[in-house]
Design an enzyme around this catalytic site. Sequence first.
Site, short mmCIF file in Angstrom:
data_model
loop_
_atom_site.label_atom_id
_atom_site.label_comp_id
_atom_site.label_asym_id
_atom_site.label_seq_id
_atom_site.Cartn_x
_atom_site.Cartn_y
_atom_site.Cartn_z
N HIS A 197 15.80 17.25 23.30
CA HIS A 197 15.59 18.09 22.12
C HIS A 197 14.14 17.95 21.65
O HIS A 197 13.64 16.84 21.42
CB HIS A 197 16.55 17.64 21.02
CG HIS A 197 16.56 18.48 19.79
ND1 HIS A 197 17.24 19.68 19.70
CD2 HIS A 197 15.97 18.30 18.58
CE1 HIS A 197 17.07 20.19 18.48
NE2 HIS A 197 16.30 19.37 17.79
N MET A 218 7.33 21.77 14.64
CA MET A 218 7.18 21.95 13.19
C MET A 218 5.78 22.45 12.87
O MET A 218 4.81 22.03 13.51
CB MET A 218 7.41 20.62 12.48
CG MET A 218 8.76 19.98 12.79
SD MET A 218 9.01 18.52 11.77
CE MET A 218 10.55 17.91 12.49
N ASP A 229 11.37 19.04 18.87
CA ASP A 229 11.24 19.55 17.50
C ASP A 229 9.83 20.07 17.23
O ASP A 229 8.88 19.29 17.16
CB ASP A 229 11.57 18.43 16.50
CG ASP A 229 13.06 18.18 16.42
OD1 ASP A 229 13.81 19.15 16.24
OD2 ASP A 229 13.48 17.01 16.54
N ASP A 252 22.32 18.63 14.14
CA ASP A 252 20.99 18.03 14.13
C ASP A 252 20.72 17.34 12.81
O ASP A 252 20.62 17.99 11.77
CB ASP A 252 19.95 19.14 14.39
CG ASP A 252 18.57 18.57 14.67
OD1 ASP A 252 18.40 17.34 14.65
OD2 ASP A 252 17.65 19.38 14.90
N SER A 301 16.59 8.97 15.73
CA SER A 301 16.50 7.52 15.47
C SER A 301 17.64 6.74 16.09
O SER A 301 17.44 5.63 16.56
CB SER A 301 16.39 7.26 13.97
OG SER A 301 17.06 8.22 13.23
N MET A 360 10.93 24.99 14.13
CA MET A 360 10.93 24.98 12.66
C MET A 360 9.59 25.56 12.22
O MET A 360 8.72 24.85 11.71
CB MET A 360 11.14 23.54 12.17
CG MET A 360 12.57 23.07 12.39
SD MET A 360 12.74 21.28 12.33
CE MET A 360 12.36 20.90 14.04
N HIS A 369 13.61 23.38 19.43
CA HIS A 369 14.02 23.71 18.06
C HIS A 369 12.77 24.10 17.28
O HIS A 369 11.94 23.25 16.96
CB HIS A 369 14.70 22.47 17.46
CG HIS A 369 15.13 22.63 16.04
ND1 HIS A 369 15.52 21.53 15.27
CD2 HIS A 369 15.26 23.71 15.25
CE1 HIS A 369 15.88 21.95 14.07
NE2 HIS A 369 15.71 23.27 14.02
N SER A 422 16.23 13.51 20.31
CA SER A 422 15.05 14.21 19.80
C SER A 422 13.83 13.35 20.04
O SER A 422 13.74 12.21 19.55
CB SER A 422 15.19 14.46 18.29
OG SER A 422 13.91 14.77 17.77
N MET A 445 22.25 22.20 10.74
CA MET A 445 21.42 21.08 10.28
C MET A 445 22.25 20.21 9.34
O MET A 445 22.85 20.71 8.38
CB MET A 445 20.18 21.58 9.54
CG MET A 445 19.19 22.38 10.37
SD MET A 445 18.53 21.54 11.82
CE MET A 445 17.81 20.04 11.12
N GLY A 498 12.63 12.93 10.96
CA GLY A 498 13.71 12.13 11.53
C GLY A 498 14.13 11.05 10.55
O GLY A 498 13.48 10.83 9.52
C1 DX5 Z 1 14.81 17.20 11.86
C2 DX5 Z 1 14.82 17.41 13.35
C3 DX5 Z 1 15.76 16.51 14.05
C4 DX5 Z 1 15.46 15.07 13.89
C5 DX5 Z 1 16.70 14.27 14.08
O1 DX5 Z 1 14.01 18.12 11.26
O2 DX5 Z 1 15.16 18.74 13.65
O3 DX5 Z 1 15.91 16.87 15.41
O4 DX5 Z 1 14.47 14.60 14.72
O5 DX5 Z 1 16.39 12.95 13.83
P1 DX5 Z 1 17.46 11.91 13.34
O6 DX5 Z 1 18.50 11.83 14.40
O7 DX5 Z 1 16.67 10.66 13.21
O8 DX5 Z 1 18.03 12.40 12.03
ZN ZN Z 2 15.76 19.32 15.73
#
Ligand code: DX5
Ligand code: ZN
Length: 233
Positions: free
Chosen positions: A37, A41, A39, A177, A200, A72, A70, A12, A141, A148
Amino acid sequence: MPLDRTLKIAPSILSADFADFGREIEAIESEGCDWVHVDVMDGHFVPNLTFGPPLCKAIRKHINTVMDVHLMIAPVDPYIEAFADAGADIITAHLEAGPHTHRTLQAIRATGKKAGLALNPGTPVEAAQPLLDLCDLVCVMTVNPGFGGQKFIHGQIEQVRRLRALIGDRPIHIEIDGGVDPETAPLVVEAGADVLVAGSAVFRGGSVENAEIYGNNIGAIRRACENVTIQAA
Ligand code: DX5
Ligand code: ZN
């Protein structure tokens, strides 16, 4: 063509250097990731803001693998065309983002893109059952979406197992995820997942100048799953 159920690692870019997405993507791809990936938001569906279609379009030219977007965001439908035009290969929307997910998945497929359905930890996977024939991917999820670096929710492993059984022999990816690392990865793979998003755990300790760290991190997740058979239906 049968679905490729071999393990795929999807870093991500939420954990990448936001000022340098192009080189970050080139670094993770040259270090062996399978998908990228992305994200998105909106500060409304989730309590964080990232970026929209123009940024997706700008990074598209740096992605040689698969652009896994993805969303959100709520509402989703008004933005589907824009993310499709931006070059997404897979567009994933949340079941919880609105009352008409069936329509949303149809709209994604109508753009010619693959359709993903994401489920928050509080949503029983059985809620996806009536929608499965419209899905190319279901994203479970394993944290509450928005940030993250959160802790993996172990209770979701059982949900992955139930989802795997519900999917049966349909050609649908199961993506995980949140909080994926070498310790949690084998648990979800054993339960039936084939796509692992990791923010991470991939970017930790590395940089575009030290990209081999990304490679080591990706390798550590892969090795942890080496002897685990992805659960069949
Ligand atoms: C969370 C995101 C994830 C996130 C994962 O809302 O959809 O894709 O970045 O990050 P890690 O692997 O650090 O949990
Ligand atoms: Zn994600």
